[in-house]
Design an enzyme around this catalytic site. Structure first.
Site, PDB file in Angstrom:
ATOM      1  N   ARG A  94      31.573 -20.732 -36.864  1.00 57.89           N
ATOM      2  CA  ARG A  94      30.326 -20.262 -36.224  1.00 57.89           C
ATOM      3  C   ARG A  94      29.147 -20.200 -37.196  1.00 57.89           C
ATOM      4  NH1 ARG A  94      33.845 -16.284 -33.891  1.00 57.89           N
ATOM      5  NH2 ARG A  94      34.600 -16.980 -31.864  1.00 57.89           N
ATOM      6  N   LYS A 121      16.945 -29.694 -36.946  1.00 61.65           N
ATOM      7  CA  LYS A 121      17.659 -30.391 -35.872  1.00 61.65           C
ATOM      8  C   LYS A 121      18.920 -31.007 -36.450  1.00 61.65           C
ATOM      9  CE  LYS A 121      14.242 -31.964 -32.533  1.00 61.65           C
ATOM     10  NZ  LYS A 121      13.780 -33.201 -31.869  1.00 61.65           N
ATOM     11  N   GLU A 148       7.847 -43.219 -40.068  1.00 63.82           N
ATOM     12  CA  GLU A 148       7.711 -41.791 -39.749  1.00 63.82           C
ATOM     13  C   GLU A 148       6.531 -41.182 -40.496  1.00 63.82           C
ATOM     14  OE1 GLU A 148       9.376 -40.069 -37.460  1.00 63.82           O
ATOM     15  OE2 GLU A 148      11.251 -41.148 -37.113  1.00 63.82           O
ATOM     16  N   LYS A 193       5.322 -31.600 -40.839  1.00 61.38           N
ATOM     17  CA  LYS A 193       6.505 -31.255 -40.050  1.00 61.38           C
ATOM     18  C   LYS A 193       6.795 -29.757 -40.125  1.00 61.38           C
ATOM     19  CE  LYS A 193      10.867 -32.524 -38.338  1.00 61.38           C
ATOM     20  NZ  LYS A 193      11.895 -33.535 -38.177  1.00 61.38           N
ATOM     21  N   GLU A 248      11.203 -27.089 -29.785  1.00 64.42           N
ATOM     22  CA  GLU A 248      10.643 -28.221 -29.071  1.00 64.42           C
ATOM     23  C   GLU A 248      10.288 -27.925 -27.627  1.00 64.42           C
ATOM     24  OE1 GLU A 248      12.714 -32.234 -28.200  1.00 64.42           O
ATOM     25  OE2 GLU A 248      11.926 -32.323 -30.207  1.00 64.42           O
ATOM     26  N   ARG A 263       6.253 -29.302 -30.924  1.00 61.84           N
ATOM     27  CA  ARG A 263       7.225 -30.094 -31.665  1.00 61.84           C
ATOM     28  C   ARG A 263       7.503 -31.423 -30.990  1.00 61.84           C
ATOM     29  NH1 ARG A 263      12.564 -28.052 -34.921  1.00 61.84           N
ATOM     30  NH2 ARG A 263      13.162 -30.108 -35.661  1.00 61.84           N
ATOM     31  N   ASN A 318       7.830 -36.692 -31.412  1.00 61.73           N
ATOM     32  CA  ASN A 318       8.577 -37.772 -30.769  1.00 61.73           C
ATOM     33  C   ASN A 318       7.692 -38.964 -30.416  1.00 61.73           C
ATOM     34  OD1 ASN A 318      11.082 -36.406 -30.797  1.00 61.73           O
ATOM     35  ND2 ASN A 318      10.372 -35.143 -29.100  1.00 61.73           N
ATOM     36  N   HIS A 342       9.190 -42.342 -30.064  1.00 59.57           N
ATOM     37  CA  HIS A 342      10.642 -42.205 -30.026  1.00 59.57           C
ATOM     38  C   HIS A 342      11.252 -42.547 -28.668  1.00 59.57           C
ATOM     39  CE1 HIS A 342      10.087 -40.412 -33.920  1.00 59.57           C
ATOM     40  NE2 HIS A 342      11.371 -40.143 -34.053  1.00 59.57           N
ATOM     41  N   HIS A 382      14.073 -45.073 -28.875  1.00 57.62           N
ATOM     42  CA  HIS A 382      15.445 -44.793 -28.450  1.00 57.62           C
ATOM     43  C   HIS A 382      15.972 -45.873 -27.506  1.00 57.62           C
ATOM     44  CE1 HIS A 382      15.403 -40.190 -29.412  1.00 57.62           C
ATOM     45  NE2 HIS A 382      15.826 -40.912 -30.426  1.00 57.62           N
ATOM     46  N   HIS A 408      16.743 -46.603 -37.296  1.00 51.79           N
ATOM     47  CA  HIS A 408      15.978 -45.684 -36.452  1.00 51.79           C
ATOM     48  C   HIS A 408      14.475 -45.789 -36.727  1.00 51.79           C
ATOM     49  CE1 HIS A 408      14.830 -42.051 -34.309  1.00 51.79           C
ATOM     50  NE2 HIS A 408      14.319 -41.546 -35.417  1.00 51.79           N
TER      51      HIS A 408
END
Lengths: 359, 359
Positions: free
Chosen positions: B119, B141, B183, B225, B235, B239, B243, B246, B250, B263
């Site tokens: 955990r 993330k 990026e 960032k 997000e 945030r 993207n 993206h 994607h 990526h």
């Protein structure tokens, strides 16, 4: 209706306890939810799945139903993947709300799925066993087992609400009622000698499922647990006290294979072993050890543990528990009834206690 | 040395950026750590694994080394389990500290393992690609892929520190440098037209790996960032601007199969498509679309996307992205250079943009 508020760094949410709460479940679904994932197991599904589905349909939202194989043996990463696969196939987004309808296994697995699906979606706990109602559904511990240990993979993640319908206990098997009562008396042992005495006085009524006694026992248990997790969400201090009996209990469960004994049964027997070790280490009164033994027996839990492969295997299994640190077993013990501390213990005394309480 | 502070509801931590930071890694391991898990992949391991191991040995703590198979295709639940298995076999407790030495895949997988092992245990990000340094190692993330979609299973979980050694970029393959620069220029597009112009001016120096230019680009990117994730860890708002490009990117990655394009290459091409769609939807200046195209080309990223199975497959892949909600694709678009908004878009305009930018 009984209500308990839970506040943790990870969130704030209510626990509602009353007969008939299942019929009000639609109220707990946030208005901005895009869909609902109702997760349960075949046993619970046949008892109340359709009824809960109908209630949730009042929201007008899309509902996905998932039924997971029943039992601790399926509390695995593979089962998690069944959930993810169904949710992704249905293209559910981040505003979906999951509903965990079932016992501790369902709650733990669905909670962890909610914690990690798209990095976190909301979920509601609807515990259907006494054990889950008084313990696992409160406090935000979610997890699955690993072949090398129980609850090894998980997250701290809080539900948006816990909905406890006391009526569902009417269909709970006898053994599971006893297992749940073990966690109830644990709260008395670590925090409140008066509550322990209340349990002694009312044990027959509790086993006879007197509704108001059960509701009171559940509310008090949730209050104790809510207090502890409010103080200490991540188990760095006080929350560890809730593990009274669990180090011994985990050894029983892991040694026999998960599912042989119910978790609460292993904890019940573990409470007695912890009391016995407390007597050795702290001079916890022998008369109180006898009271613990009598109450564990009265609630219907085993008072003798399996010998397994002997002392060495016991120690090895207890070391594998994740509460142990750097090769030392951490025990929760009682200086006196109603009070707990975290401590190491002389291995020779531990061995005596294991020898004395196993056959 | 450059330093950036990151503050989120989930934690507070520093980013250090300088040549030679690898040699100071022992300082980042908390004193109360019981052990260290150094996770990397065979490529990085052969370049710097032994050196980092030696540095970490200065702590005197037990060190476990894990080498994961290289590449996006192994960013899976199965790979996670390799980590869990090795850690449980070594009986590592909750006070272990994980070190993610590698690119974005290593950072995401190790971060998620740290978020869920018992955990949650602490971890340090040591990103070794430009992409990871300016993007994935900052912001918490963590995730693994699912056969049905990229980054579908994960958690928001912050490291205790991010250590960026700019010297490691000297051995970075050309394609990966270009992917990272995509990026970098993204931050200019969504937040700061002046920084975009700085990138245009210095693109040759950046590609030639001028150390001070790279350090500046990394620091500015981390500042952007860090600002965004400080405002919005999960997000729900701002945030999402990160993207930009993206959603298109994607679709390219998923349509070709993850790993075919890097990526950052897919994002680079996606930035251009997002600029083109911004022109259609918001009247973003066509002259600025041309600047975006020129800079994407100048950093060495593709400016034409694959046609895949045609418009319908593109839309289906974009719908499968987890930023979509309730069957609607959410785009990040630019009303003007240096400014972003989240919006839906007319499907006919989206189709035009896909048709125009694919072969």
């Amino acid at each position: 209706m009984h209500a308990v508020d839970v506040t943790t760094p990870g969130g704030h949410y209510p626990i509602h306890i009353a007969p008939g709460r299942l019929d009000l479940l639609a109220q707990t679904i946030p208005a901005d939810a895009t869909s609902i994932v109702l997760v349960t197991n075949p046993t619970i599904d046949s008892l109340m799945g359709q009824r809960v589905h109908s209630v949730l349909s009042q929201t007008g939202k899309k509902i996905i139903r998932i039924s997971l194989p029943d039992g601790e043996a399926f509390k695995t990463i593979e089962t998690l993947d069944l959930i993810f696969d169904a949710m992704l196939e249905a293209k559910l987004d981040r505003r979906t709300v999951m509903v965990a309808l079932g016992g501790g296994v369902i709650g733990d697995v669905v909670g962890f799925a909610a914690a990690t699906y798209m990095r976190g979606v909301r979920f509601v706990q609807v515990p259907t066993t006494l054990l889950a109602q008084v313990d696992s559904s409160v406090g935000g511990k979610t997890a699955v087992n690993h072949p090398r240990g129980k609850n090894m993979i998980g997250a701290f993640y809080q539900p948006v609400a816990v909905e406890i319908d006391t009526d569902v206990l009417n269909t709970l098997p006898e053994r599971e009622l006893s297992a749940g009562l073990a966690e109830v008396i644990k709260y008395g042992l670590i925090m409140d000698a008066d509550f322990f005495a209340w349990c002694e006085k009312n044990v027959n009524g509790l086993r006879a499922r007197h509704p108001e006694l059960l509701a009171t026992a559940i509310r008090r248990s949730c209050e104790f647990k809510a207090y502890v997790v409010s103080e200490d969400e991540r188990e760095t201090g006080m929350r560890a006290y809730l593990n009274l009996g669990h180090t011994f209990g985990h050894a029983i469960e892991a040694g026999l294979g998960y599912g042989e004994w119910l978790h609460g049964e292993a904890v019940g027997c573990g409470l007695l072993m912890a009391a016995d070790l407390s007597a050795e280490v702290f001079g916890f009164a022998r008369a109180d050890v006898a009271r613990v033994r009598d109450l564990v027996q009265a609630i219907g839990c085993p008072t003798v543990a399996p010998r397994l492969g002997g002392i060495e295997q016991w120690v090895s299994l207890m070391l594998g528990d994740k509460k142990s640190e750097a090769g030392e077993i951490q025990f929760i013990l009682m200086p006196r009834l109603g009070e707990a501390v975290r401590t190491k213990a002389d291995p020779a005394l531990v061995a005596q206690v294991i020898a004395r309480n196993t056959v």
